[in-house]
Structure formats: C-alpha cells, structure tokens
Scaffold this motif. Sequence first.
Motif, PDB file in Angstrom:
ATOM      1  N   SER A   1       0.833  -1.201   0.000  1.00 46.79           N
ATOM      2  CA  SER A   1       0.000   0.000   0.000  1.00 46.79           C
ATOM      3  C   SER A   1       0.866   1.249   0.000  1.00 46.79           C
ATOM      4  CB  SER A   1      -0.931   0.005   1.214  1.00 46.79           C
ATOM      5  OG  SER A   1      -1.868  -1.063   1.132  1.00 46.79           O
ATOM      6  N   LYS A   2       1.937   1.208   0.775  1.00 49.40           N
ATOM      7  CA  LYS A   2       2.851   2.352   0.802  1.00 49.40           C
ATOM      8  C   LYS A   2       3.457   2.591  -0.582  1.00 49.40           C
ATOM      9  CE  LYS A   2       4.307   2.022   5.653  1.00 49.40           C
ATOM     10  NZ  LYS A   2       5.470   1.912   6.570  1.00 49.40           N
ATOM     11  N   THR A   3       3.821   1.517  -1.264  1.00 49.44           N
ATOM     12  CA  THR A   3       4.398   1.644  -2.596  1.00 49.44           C
ATOM     13  C   THR A   3       3.409   2.275  -3.559  1.00 49.44           C
ATOM     14  OG1 THR A   3       5.792  -0.299  -2.252  1.00 49.44           O
ATOM     15  CG2 THR A   3       5.433   0.393  -4.518  1.00 49.44           C
ATOM     16  N   GLN A   4       2.152   1.849  -3.491  1.00 45.06           N
ATOM     17  CA  GLN A   4       1.135   2.403  -4.383  1.00 45.06           C
ATOM     18  C   GLN A   4       0.905   3.888  -4.112  1.00 45.06           C
ATOM     19  OE1 GLN A   4      -1.731  -0.775  -3.378  1.00 45.06           O
ATOM     20  NE2 GLN A   4      -1.908  -1.138  -5.581  1.00 45.06           N
ATOM     21  N   VAL A   5       0.935   4.261  -2.848  1.00 46.44           N
ATOM     22  CA  VAL A   5       0.770   5.677  -2.495  1.00 46.44           C
ATOM     23  C   VAL A   5       1.969   6.492  -2.973  1.00 46.44           C
ATOM     24  CG1 VAL A   5       0.662   7.294  -0.558  1.00 46.44           C
ATOM     25  CG2 VAL A   5      -0.801   5.267  -0.582  1.00 46.44           C
ATOM     26  N   LEU A   6       3.161   5.940  -2.811  1.00 45.88           N
ATOM     27  CA  LEU A   6       4.353   6.617  -3.326  1.00 45.88           C
ATOM     28  C   LEU A   6       4.268   6.826  -4.836  1.00 45.88           C
ATOM     29  CD1 LEU A   6       7.358   4.994  -1.403  1.00 45.88           C
ATOM     30  CD2 LEU A   6       6.739   7.411  -1.419  1.00 45.88           C
TER      31      LEU A   6
ATOM     32  N   GLU B   1      12.721  13.529  -6.133  1.00 49.93           N
ATOM     33  CA  GLU B   1      14.080  13.069  -6.385  1.00 49.93           C
ATOM     34  C   GLU B   1      14.163  11.550  -6.529  1.00 49.93           C
ATOM     35  OE1 GLU B   1      16.580  14.590  -3.309  1.00 49.93           O
ATOM     36  OE2 GLU B   1      16.350  16.687  -3.936  1.00 49.93           O
ATOM     37  N   LEU B   2      13.030  10.881  -6.346  1.00 47.51           N
ATOM     38  CA  LEU B   2      13.025   9.427  -6.481  1.00 47.51           C
ATOM     39  C   LEU B   2      13.157   9.034  -7.946  1.00 47.51           C
ATOM     40  CD1 LEU B   2      10.176   8.267  -4.062  1.00 47.51           C
ATOM     41  CD2 LEU B   2      12.626   7.948  -3.754  1.00 47.51           C
ATOM     42  N   LYS B   3      13.914   8.006  -8.207  1.00 46.31           N
ATOM     43  CA  LYS B   3      13.942   7.439  -9.542  1.00 46.31           C
ATOM     44  C   LYS B   3      12.744   6.499  -9.666  1.00 46.31           C
ATOM     45  CE  LYS B   3      17.213   3.861  -8.002  1.00 46.31           C
ATOM     46  NZ  LYS B   3      18.571   3.301  -8.171  1.00 46.31           N
ATOM     47  N   PRO B   4      12.411   6.017 -10.868  1.00 54.28           N
ATOM     48  CA  PRO B   4      11.283   5.094 -11.010  1.00 54.28           C
ATOM     49  C   PRO B   4      11.377   3.938 -10.037  1.00 54.28           C
ATOM     50  CG  PRO B   4      12.082   5.761 -13.156  1.00 54.28           C
ATOM     51  CD  PRO B   4      13.063   6.319 -12.150  1.00 54.28           C
ATOM     52  N   LEU B   5      10.261   3.632  -9.382  1.00 51.29           N
ATOM     53  CA  LEU B   5      10.298   2.650  -8.305  1.00 51.29           C
ATOM     54  C   LEU B   5      10.667   1.251  -8.776  1.00 51.29           C
ATOM     55  CD1 LEU B   5       7.285   3.660  -6.054  1.00 51.29           C
ATOM     56  CD2 LEU B   5       9.657   4.371  -5.919  1.00 51.29           C
ATOM     57  N   ASP B   6      10.451   0.976 -10.068  1.00 54.75           N
ATOM     58  CA  ASP B   6      10.819  -0.363 -10.538  1.00 54.75           C
ATOM     59  C   ASP B   6      12.330  -0.559 -10.605  1.00 54.75           C
ATOM     60  OD1 ASP B   6      11.411   1.203 -12.712  1.00 54.75           O
ATOM     61  OD2 ASP B   6       9.979   0.252 -14.071  1.00 54.75           O
ATOM     62  N   GLU B   7      13.080   0.529 -10.355  1.00 50.05           N
ATOM     63  CA  GLU B   7      14.539   0.408 -10.302  1.00 50.05           C
ATOM     64  C   GLU B   7      15.031   0.064  -8.896  1.00 50.05           C
ATOM     65  OE1 GLU B   7      16.543   3.748 -11.998  1.00 50.05           O
ATOM     66  OE2 GLU B   7      15.215   3.847 -13.743  1.00 50.05           O
TER      67      GLU B   7
END
Length: 233
Positions: free
Chosen positions: A179-184, A212-218
């Motif tokens: 859930s946290k990931t989806q919100v991010l 400043e986050l890069k794509p989360l799949d990285e």
Amino acid sequence: MAGITKNDQVILLSAHEDLQDGRFNQVVNKSEHLLEKYPKMLEINDLYASALYNLKKFSEAYKVIQEFQNDFITNPQYQSDGLKIFLANDLFMAAREVLAHTSADKHQQRQAVILQNEDAYRQQHSNDLSKQTRRLAHLGSLPVYEQVHEITVSQKLPLKEYVLAAKTLLNDPFGWQVSKTQVLLQLMKVKFSENIQLYWLDGKSHTISIDELKPLDEYQSFVAVLKKSNRAI
C-alpha cells in the motif's frame, strides 16, 4: 485515419460535426456503431465519452475512457476531455495527473479549475471526506483486501487530504509495504515535491523527497514486495 474504411471515415467526421452542434445522442449512436469495428481507436472512444459527458452520464463517460486512462492523462489531444470527465466523477488524483503533464501555457487555468472543484467537494462532502482521509491514513489497520479497495477509493481525495493521509500512512511501522508503494507511486505521478518520512522494510524511518526518487521499478526492494503482493492478492 489509417485502417478505417472510407464509409466509416464519413461517419466519424459526421459524429465530430454532431458533437460540435450539440447533437449528442447522434454522436452516441454513431460512436457505438464505429466501436463495434474499432474498439481500441482513441478518437472514437473520446467522441463517445464526450457525448456521454455532455448528456451528464458522467460515470458512463469514465467507463469508456478508463481503459485508456494514461492516454487521457498524457496525450495533449485528449487531456481536456479527460480532465472534465475525471472531475465530473470526483477523481481528483487523476485530474492532478493531467495537471502534472499539462503544458505551461495551460497549467494555471487547469490548476484553477481543479482547485475550484476540490473546494466545492470539501464543502459538499466534508464528513465523507474526513472519514476517507482517516481510512487512508490508517490503512495498516485494515485487512489486505480492504486496503486494495481503499487505495482505489482514495483517488477521490483532493490533493491536500491525500497528502495529509499519505504522510501518516507512509511513516506507519505497521503499514503494508505494498500500500505504501502504491501511495508513493501516486505521489510521483502528480509530481508532489515535498519531503516525507517513510518507514520502510529495514525498520527505519527515512526522509525522502518524492521528486528526487527514480522510477520505483529500479528499486529491487520495491519490486520484490510488489511481486509478493501479486501472489498474495
């Protein structure tokens, strides 16, 4: 109009004229006929959704574009119609995604429209809005299947309330990491730029800047959690 017959091109052009002249029922009829042959053609789906929107069939209009939502968010040709339909269905976070992809010359005007709709929603649905904000903030206390539902429902939160709830959820030691990931991801999509506190897999709270986050799949840890969640749901 590649891939569409000359006869159907005439029907499509006629439907455009009907839309301009306010003959919305005729647009619906012609669009439905064309969609039987070209169900994935964005131009026809846009016409169909626009006609339904003008007939005040807002939920039906959204169902038409839902499969193509990313196109209605990122493609300048369809953004205006997408924004109207999102706002008519109180999908404020989707509307904010449109704003995040809007060109500079249209940004201020669209932002004003979104803010006006968010303020109106606050005035008309204050109790429901407070409840939904609390549910997103304390998502970790809900069963997994309810969390999945609430993440979807949270699309109807205005940005201010979404961020308020997200900050609580993201720093909750007991919150589900999926859930946290989806919100991010949602905060990244609307180009939210403030710092937040994130309690993550290592059992620590981190100060991060969303922009400043890069794509989360990285991030391998995010990917691993998402894979586990897909198996669990």
